[in-house]
Write an enzyme that holds these catalytic residues in place. Structure first.
Site, PDB file in Angstrom:
ATOM      1  N   CYS A  23       0.839  -1.201   0.000  1.00  0.00           N
ATOM      2  CA  CYS A  23       0.000   0.000   0.000  1.00  0.00           C
ATOM      3  C   CYS A  23       0.878   1.256   0.000  1.00  0.00           C
ATOM      4  O   CYS A  23       0.643   2.194  -0.773  1.00  0.00           O
ATOM      5  CB  CYS A  23      -0.919  -0.013   1.222  1.00  0.00           C
ATOM      6  SG  CYS A  23      -2.197   1.267   1.191  1.00  0.00           S
ATOM      7  N   CYS A  24       1.918   1.277   0.833  1.00  0.00           N
ATOM      8  CA  CYS A  24       2.837   2.413   0.868  1.00  0.00           C
ATOM      9  C   CYS A  24       3.557   2.576  -0.465  1.00  0.00           C
ATOM     10  O   CYS A  24       3.788   3.702  -0.930  1.00  0.00           O
ATOM     11  CB  CYS A  24       3.858   2.242   1.987  1.00  0.00           C
ATOM     12  SG  CYS A  24       3.207   2.460   3.656  1.00  0.00           S
ATOM     13  N   CYS A  31      -1.196   8.232   7.376  1.00  0.00           N
ATOM     14  CA  CYS A  31      -2.553   7.954   6.909  1.00  0.00           C
ATOM     15  C   CYS A  31      -3.441   7.512   8.079  1.00  0.00           C
ATOM     16  O   CYS A  31      -2.962   6.945   9.061  1.00  0.00           O
ATOM     17  CB  CYS A  31      -2.517   6.855   5.849  1.00  0.00           C
ATOM     18  SG  CYS A  31      -1.614   7.306   4.360  1.00  0.00           S
ATOM     19  N   CYS A  60      -3.324   3.795   9.318  1.00  0.00           N
ATOM     20  CA  CYS A  60      -2.051   3.239   9.809  1.00  0.00           C
ATOM     21  C   CYS A  60      -1.409   4.099  10.894  1.00  0.00           C
ATOM     22  O   CYS A  60      -0.215   3.951  11.169  1.00  0.00           O
ATOM     23  CB  CYS A  60      -1.084   3.071   8.647  1.00  0.00           C
ATOM     24  SG  CYS A  60      -1.696   1.965   7.351  1.00  0.00           S
ATOM     25  N   CYS A  92       7.590   3.919   5.943  1.00  0.00           N
ATOM     26  CA  CYS A  92       6.806   3.654   4.737  1.00  0.00           C
ATOM     27  C   CYS A  92       7.683   3.117   3.616  1.00  0.00           C
ATOM     28  O   CYS A  92       7.189   2.500   2.674  1.00  0.00           O
ATOM     29  CB  CYS A  92       6.072   4.912   4.283  1.00  0.00           C
ATOM     30  SG  CYS A  92       7.172   6.244   3.742  1.00  0.00           S
TER      31      CYS A  92
END
Length: 236
Positions: free
Chosen positions: A121-122, A204, A207, A230
């Site tokens: 995702c990062c 985010c 997270c 990240c």
């Protein structure tokens, strides 16, 4: 402007951490003198970011700032950016979006990718957008501090960045948490109100959580995983 041919050839200068700004102002003056408009600041708009923006603006008002807009930031972060734009009207804030919208990411990788594969995702929402843009610059500025985590204690003022094939400049490496806040209060700078709710590091929404007493400053990031970065600052 630099006379070397590639980022690998840069001569890494040293600065005096005993100066009044612990080297930060001297580093920034050198950066904009050396690179001019070919240096960019990648900012997440945490409190260190606000300090750096204020210092940068005192050196170069028309500076460029990249914000990696993952679509998942706190509403307080987006509101802070509006306040920063009002206070520093000549600053050029560039909002970088991922290639995939949240819906497209969910369709391709499934719902809540951050809860299953946070590194992916990062990568999609931060690393890939920055990698696609950073090539337009010769160097980039980061708000890393030695105190933040063990992975950041070897960072120098000026670094060869193997990940992005660039020069990474870190003016605040010797600043402490108290130094940051002393500067913010002395200059009456705007900052994210989540910092007052035990969020020393803000990313985010999915997270990031508040830090508990006795935890490290980055304990609230990806706390369900063995992950504190990240990937932007992992030099590989």
């Amino acid at each position: 402007m630099p006379t070397y041919s590639t980022w690998k050839d840069v001569q890494l200068p040293d600065f005096n951490p005993q100066s009044t700004s612990k080297g930060a102002r001297e580093v920034l003056e050198w950066a904009y003198r050396s690179y001019g408009g070919k240096v960019v600041y990648s900012c997440s708009f945490g409190v260190e970011g606000i300090v750096l923006i204020d210092l940068i603006y005192s050196v170069k008002k028309e500076a460029s700032v990249i914000f990696l807009d993952t679509d998942f930031h706190f509403k307080e972060t987006y509101e802070l950016i509006r306040r920063v734009e009002n206070r520093y009207p000549k600053l050029h804030i560039i909002r970088l979006k991922p290639a995939l919208t949240p819906q497209q990411q969910a369709e391709k990788y499934g719902d809540a990718l951050w809860a299953r594969r946070p590194d992916l995702c990062c990568n999609i929402r931060k690393i890939q957008p920055l990698a696609a843009r950073i090539g337009a610059y010769d160097a980039w500025i980061s708000g890393l501090r030695h105190e933040q985590s063990p992975t950041r204690r070897s960072v120098a003022y000026v670094n060869r960045d193997e990940k992005f094939h660039s020069v990474k400049i870190c003016p605040l490496i010797y600043w402490t948490w108290d130094d940051v806040w002393d500067y913010v209060h002395s200059r009456q700078l705007p900052y994210n109100p989540l910092h007052d709710q035990n969020y020393p590091s803000i990313g985010c929404t999915f997270c990031t959580r508040a830090v508990k007493p006795g935890e490290s400053q980055r304990a609230g990031r990806w706390s369900a995983f063995d992950k504190t970065e990240c990937g932007l600052h992992l030099n590989k």
